[in-house]
Design a protein around this motif. Structure first.
Motif, PDB file in Angstrom:
ATOM      1  N   VAL A   1     -12.772  15.568  83.939  1.00  0.00           N
ATOM      2  CA  VAL A   1     -13.980  14.965  83.354  1.00  0.00           C
ATOM      3  C   VAL A   1     -14.339  15.671  82.046  1.00  0.00           C
ATOM      4  N   ALA A   2     -14.210  16.990  82.018  1.00  0.00           N
ATOM      5  CA  ALA A   2     -14.478  17.724  80.781  1.00  0.00           C
ATOM      6  C   ALA A   2     -13.523  17.276  79.672  1.00  0.00           C
ATOM      7  N   ALA A   3     -12.261  17.075  80.016  1.00  0.00           N
ATOM      8  CA  ALA A   3     -11.289  16.590  79.036  1.00  0.00           C
ATOM      9  C   ALA A   3     -11.641  15.173  78.575  1.00  0.00           C
ATOM     10  N   ALA A   4     -12.173  14.368  79.479  1.00  0.00           N
ATOM     11  CA  ALA A   4     -12.573  13.006  79.116  1.00  0.00           C
ATOM     12  C   ALA A   4     -13.722  13.026  78.110  1.00  0.00           C
ATOM     13  N   PHE A   5     -14.663  13.962  78.280  1.00  0.00           N
ATOM     14  CA  PHE A   5     -15.752  14.090  77.309  1.00  0.00           C
ATOM     15  C   PHE A   5     -15.202  14.417  75.925  1.00  0.00           C
ATOM     16  N   VAL A   6     -14.266  15.343  75.865  1.00  0.00           N
ATOM     17  CA  VAL A   6     -13.664  15.714  74.586  1.00  0.00           C
ATOM     18  C   VAL A   6     -12.898  14.535  74.006  1.00  0.00           C
ATOM     19  N   ALA A   7     -12.128  13.854  74.843  1.00  0.00           N
ATOM     20  CA  ALA A   7     -11.330  12.712  74.378  1.00  0.00           C
ATOM     21  C   ALA A   7     -12.218  11.582  73.869  1.00  0.00           C
ATOM     22  N   ARG A   8     -13.411  11.458  74.439  1.00  0.00           N
ATOM     23  CA  ARG A   8     -14.300  10.361  74.055  1.00  0.00           C
ATOM     24  C   ARG A   8     -14.789  10.506  72.623  1.00  0.00           C
ATOM     25  N   VAL A   9     -14.959  11.721  72.153  1.00  0.00           N
ATOM     26  CA  VAL A   9     -15.487  11.915  70.802  1.00  0.00           C
ATOM     27  C   VAL A   9     -14.392  12.128  69.765  1.00  0.00           C
ATOM     28  N   CYS A  10     -13.143  12.212  70.184  1.00  0.00           N
ATOM     29  CA  CYS A  10     -12.028  12.378  69.247  1.00  0.00           C
ATOM     30  C   CYS A  10     -11.485  11.012  68.829  1.00  0.00           C
ATOM     31  N   ALA A  11     -11.101  10.916  67.567  1.00  0.00           N
ATOM     32  CA  ALA A  11     -10.496   9.674  67.077  1.00  0.00           C
ATOM     33  C   ALA A  11      -9.124   9.506  67.709  1.00  0.00           C
ATOM     34  N   GLN A  12      -8.831   8.279  68.078  1.00  0.00           N
ATOM     35  CA  GLN A  12      -7.546   7.987  68.700  1.00  0.00           C
ATOM     36  C   GLN A  12      -6.817   6.952  67.860  1.00  0.00           C
ATOM     37  N   LYS A  13      -5.556   7.242  67.573  1.00  0.00           N
ATOM     38  CA  LYS A  13      -4.750   6.334  66.774  1.00  0.00           C
ATOM     39  C   LYS A  13      -4.648   4.984  67.481  1.00  0.00           C
TER      40      LYS A  13
ATOM     41  N   ARG B   1      -6.702   1.273  76.446  1.00  0.00           N
ATOM     42  CA  ARG B   1      -5.917   2.277  75.726  1.00  0.00           C
ATOM     43  C   ARG B   1      -6.598   3.612  75.496  1.00  0.00           C
ATOM     44  N   ALA B   2      -7.878   3.750  75.751  1.00  0.00           N
ATOM     45  CA  ALA B   2      -8.572   5.003  75.438  1.00  0.00           C
ATOM     46  C   ALA B   2      -8.202   6.102  76.426  1.00  0.00           C
ATOM     47  N   TYR B   3      -7.915   7.283  75.893  1.00  0.00           N
ATOM     48  CA  TYR B   3      -7.581   8.425  76.736  1.00  0.00           C
ATOM     49  C   TYR B   3      -8.743   8.807  77.643  1.00  0.00           C
ATOM     50  N   SER B   4      -9.963   8.673  77.143  1.00  0.00           N
ATOM     51  CA  SER B   4     -11.122   9.055  77.948  1.00  0.00           C
ATOM     52  C   SER B   4     -11.221   8.200  79.205  1.00  0.00           C
ATOM     53  N   ILE B   5     -10.920   6.919  79.098  1.00  0.00           N
ATOM     54  CA  ILE B   5     -10.954   6.036  80.262  1.00  0.00           C
ATOM     55  C   ILE B   5      -9.865   6.435  81.256  1.00  0.00           C
ATOM     56  N   ARG B   6      -8.689   6.718  80.746  1.00  0.00           N
ATOM     57  CA  ARG B   6      -7.583   7.135  81.617  1.00  0.00           C
ATOM     58  C   ARG B   6      -7.918   8.426  82.342  1.00  0.00           C
ATOM     59  N   LEU B   7      -8.520   9.365  81.627  1.00  0.00           N
ATOM     60  CA  LEU B   7      -8.892  10.633  82.241  1.00  0.00           C
ATOM     61  C   LEU B   7      -9.979  10.451  83.301  1.00  0.00           C
ATOM     62  N   MET B   8     -10.912   9.541  83.057  1.00  0.00           N
ATOM     63  CA  MET B   8     -11.950   9.280  84.059  1.00  0.00           C
ATOM     64  C   MET B   8     -11.365   8.636  85.316  1.00  0.00           C
ATOM     65  N   ILE B   9     -10.357   7.800  85.154  1.00  0.00           N
ATOM     66  CA  ILE B   9      -9.683   7.202  86.314  1.00  0.00           C
ATOM     67  C   ILE B   9      -8.959   8.286  87.112  1.00  0.00           C
ATOM     68  N   ILE B  10      -8.292   9.209  86.421  1.00  0.00           N
ATOM     69  CA  ILE B  10      -7.622  10.314  87.095  1.00  0.00           C
ATOM     70  C   ILE B  10      -8.643  11.171  87.846  1.00  0.00           C
TER      71      ILE B  10
END
Length: 71
Positions: free
Chosen positions: A54-66, A12-21
């Motif tokens: 990848v830059a967006a994934a870095f940001v997503a990794r440190v942001c809290a996700q509901k 469910r993590a956005y960072s993982i999804r962004l890294m796959i993209i």
């Protein structure tokens, strides 16, 4: 050490999804020369998109996700 809910994070993590993209975009960049001009896309476009993702994934990794806790 893995977090306790690593399976949820992978699903469910956005960072993982962004890294796959980003990985898919990198693969497309590598495959473009094999298509030999079938697509009118300048070289480097998918590489740039991959870098931005990848830059967006870095940001997503440190942001809290509901829906995902720190456990």
């Amino acid at each position: 050490m893995l977090v306790k809910n690593w399976r949820d994070v992978l699903r469910r993590a956005y960072s993982i999804r962004l890294m796959i993209i980003a990985a898919i975009l990198s693969g497309v960049e590598v495959a473009l020369p094999l298509l030999d001009g079938l697509l009118p896309i300048p070289p480097g476009v998918f590489a740039a998109l991959s870098g931005l993702t990848v830059a967006a994934a870095f940001v997503a990794r440190v942001c809290a996700q509901k829906g995902l806790s720190d456990e």
